[in-house]
Design an enzyme around this catalytic site. Sequence first.
Site, short mmCIF file in Angstrom:
data_model
loop_
_atom_site.label_atom_id
_atom_site.label_comp_id
_atom_site.label_asym_id
_atom_site.label_seq_id
_atom_site.Cartn_x
_atom_site.Cartn_y
_atom_site.Cartn_z
N ASP A 182 35.04 48.47 37.59
CA ASP A 182 36.53 48.50 37.49
C ASP A 182 36.96 48.61 38.87
O ASP A 182 36.47 49.37 39.58
CB ASP A 182 36.98 49.61 36.50
CG ASP A 182 36.78 49.72 35.01
OD1 ASP A 182 36.03 48.51 34.79
OD2 ASP A 182 37.06 50.51 34.28
N ARG A 204 48.87 39.21 46.38
CA ARG A 204 47.50 39.28 46.52
C ARG A 204 46.91 37.97 45.88
O ARG A 204 46.78 38.03 44.49
CB ARG A 204 46.78 40.18 45.99
CG ARG A 204 47.24 41.86 46.70
CD ARG A 204 46.78 43.15 46.11
NE ARG A 204 47.26 44.20 46.41
CZ ARG A 204 46.66 44.91 47.60
NH1 ARG A 204 45.48 44.44 48.16
NH2 ARG A 204 47.22 45.99 47.79
N HIS A 224 42.49 34.12 44.82
CA HIS A 224 41.26 34.21 45.03
C HIS A 224 40.21 34.08 43.89
O HIS A 224 40.53 34.10 42.86
CB HIS A 224 41.10 35.88 45.36
CG HIS A 224 42.00 36.45 46.47
ND1 HIS A 224 42.64 37.69 46.29
CD2 HIS A 224 42.28 35.84 47.65
CE1 HIS A 224 43.23 37.87 47.45
NE2 HIS A 224 43.22 36.56 48.18
N HIS A 264 42.58 33.48 41.01
CA HIS A 264 43.58 34.46 40.44
C HIS A 264 44.43 35.16 41.56
O HIS A 264 43.90 35.43 42.76
CB HIS A 264 42.77 35.54 39.92
CG HIS A 264 43.66 36.86 39.47
ND1 HIS A 264 43.47 38.09 40.08
CD2 HIS A 264 44.42 36.85 38.41
CE1 HIS A 264 44.30 39.05 39.25
NE2 HIS A 264 45.12 38.14 38.43
N TYR A 294 41.43 46.23 37.03
CA TYR A 294 41.09 45.13 36.45
C TYR A 294 39.35 45.35 36.35
O TYR A 294 38.89 46.12 37.25
CB TYR A 294 41.30 43.95 37.17
CG TYR A 294 40.74 43.61 38.59
CD1 TYR A 294 39.69 43.17 39.03
CD2 TYR A 294 41.93 44.17 39.50
CE1 TYR A 294 39.74 42.96 40.66
CE2 TYR A 294 41.52 44.10 40.86
CZ TYR A 294 40.40 43.53 41.48
OH TYR A 294 40.16 43.51 42.67
N GLU A 352 33.20 34.79 48.30
CA GLU A 352 34.58 34.58 48.68
C GLU A 352 35.03 33.41 48.84
O GLU A 352 34.70 32.55 49.67
CB GLU A 352 35.02 35.77 49.58
CG GLU A 352 36.24 36.21 49.43
CD GLU A 352 36.65 37.22 50.51
OE1 GLU A 352 36.61 36.86 51.72
OE2 GLU A 352 36.76 38.45 50.16
N LYS A 366 44.34 37.60 55.99
CA LYS A 366 43.17 36.81 55.56
C LYS A 366 43.89 35.86 54.75
O LYS A 366 43.41 34.54 54.65
CB LYS A 366 42.26 37.71 54.65
CG LYS A 366 41.07 36.94 54.14
CD LYS A 366 40.12 38.03 53.47
CE LYS A 366 40.38 38.14 52.14
NZ LYS A 366 39.64 39.19 51.36
N ASP A 367 44.75 36.22 53.77
CA ASP A 367 45.32 35.30 52.87
C ASP A 367 46.29 34.03 53.37
O ASP A 367 46.43 33.06 53.05
CB ASP A 367 46.28 36.05 51.67
CG ASP A 367 45.40 36.66 50.78
OD1 ASP A 367 44.32 36.63 50.87
OD2 ASP A 367 45.82 37.42 49.85
#
Length: 182
Positions: free
Chosen positions: A47, A58, A61, A118, A131, A142, A168-169
């Site tokens: 979790d 976010r 990914h 996602h 999640y 990744e 990073k994104d």
Amino acid sequence: MKITETSIKGLMVIEPKIFTDSRGYFFESYSKAKFAEASINIDFVQDNQSCSNRGTVRALHAQSAPHAQTKLVRVIQGRVIDVAVDARKDSPTFGKYETIELSAENQKQFLIPQGFLHGFAVLEDNTIFAYKVDNYYSKECETGVRWNDPTLAIDWGIPANEAIISDKDQILPLFADWVSPF
């Protein structure tokens, strides 16, 4: 618990039965038995939880094999626009996506199978996002696509100039340049 498949095969919306009274509410957020009744047999192993402020995005990914992940996502506090993009190369819905508002108020959950990108955009400060995953994280596995990809043209529910994106994104490839590992 109501489990409904979206227009994209394998992508499911889960709506728990909520019991309310003067004390507050109660619901089952996960039931392995009820998932099995719906032919969903997933062995969740971890979790995860994050807390973010309004405007945080976010996305987008995924984890490739051998650490690909199915995710069961929900919001404990606040609201998000949650997005799942079909990244399965042989799927008739490759490159299509579904969005759903998840909130502490509606208590909906989104089951996102392996093979999907996602992400989520946070609509309220102090939003707690949780999640379950069926595989452990691996940095080597990744992968991802830029959140504001023009081909996907996702409406994240917040103005682009207000989006808070990690370094990073911001450097992830565009969908057209990305090679799906799925």
